[in-house]
Design a protein around this motif. Sequence first.
Motif, PDB file in Angstrom:
ATOM      1  N   GLU A 160     -36.710  43.584 -21.020  1.00 27.54           N
ATOM      2  CA  GLU A 160     -36.384  44.069 -22.213  1.00 27.54           C
ATOM      3  C   GLU A 160     -36.950  45.292 -22.823  1.00 27.54           C
ATOM      4  N   ARG A 178     -35.306  48.354 -21.089  1.00 22.21           N
ATOM      5  CA  ARG A 178     -34.114  48.603 -21.331  1.00 22.21           C
ATOM      6  C   ARG A 178     -33.870  49.249 -22.806  1.00 22.21           C
ATOM      7  N   TRP A 220     -34.913  54.026 -18.604  1.00 24.65           N
ATOM      8  CA  TRP A 220     -33.636  53.158 -18.305  1.00 24.65           C
ATOM      9  C   TRP A 220     -32.623  53.865 -17.577  1.00 24.65           C
ATOM     10  N   SER A 228     -29.326  48.667 -12.934  1.00 20.93           N
ATOM     11  CA  SER A 228     -29.779  47.425 -13.210  1.00 20.93           C
ATOM     12  C   SER A 228     -28.624  46.386 -12.705  1.00 20.93           C
ATOM     13  N   THR A 288     -36.068  51.423 -12.411  1.00 17.29           N
ATOM     14  CA  THR A 288     -36.214  52.273 -13.549  1.00 17.29           C
ATOM     15  C   THR A 288     -37.146  53.727 -13.128  1.00 17.29           C
TER      16      THR A 288
END
Length: 169
Positions: free
Chosen positions: A33, A36, A42, A47, A60
Amino acid sequence: MVECRIEVERDVAAIREVVGAAFGQPDEADLVEALRRDPAVWIPGLSVVATDAGGYALLTRCRVGGCQALALAPCAVAPERQSRGVGTDVTAYVLDEARTRTVNESPVENLVVVLGHPEFYSRFGFRPASDVGIAASFEVPDEALMYLALDPDEPIPSGVIEYPAAFGV
């Protein structure tokens, strides 16, 4: 073979559940999280979920020796789906997505680093990072820190891995 695809918004809660269950605590789910929320690291197309929500893999941005690279973390499979090829399928899928991306977009990251089980990651071509002068900024078993060149004909950087701030290292 498990069907995989790129994450969409409706997958976020299931990803948190799978990652938390796979690691037995919320730290890695919290990491996903936090990553993200960081647009500098990100990459939405990297993903990946198993379509049954039983597996997850994430790449990432990180830096190695001051150059852009990718970090594979976490790779997670729901406990009831482990040892059934789900982890292999989501990992292969995300690496294939990264290879496609290196052809079609820039900036290009040719290097992927991972901290994990050598027996698992070696099947994708990962090798000990120390072989090419890549190191972590913290102590880690040599065999657990690995690298992969997405295009083996292109150069890769060497040096110390700089993980995104969300990793806390």
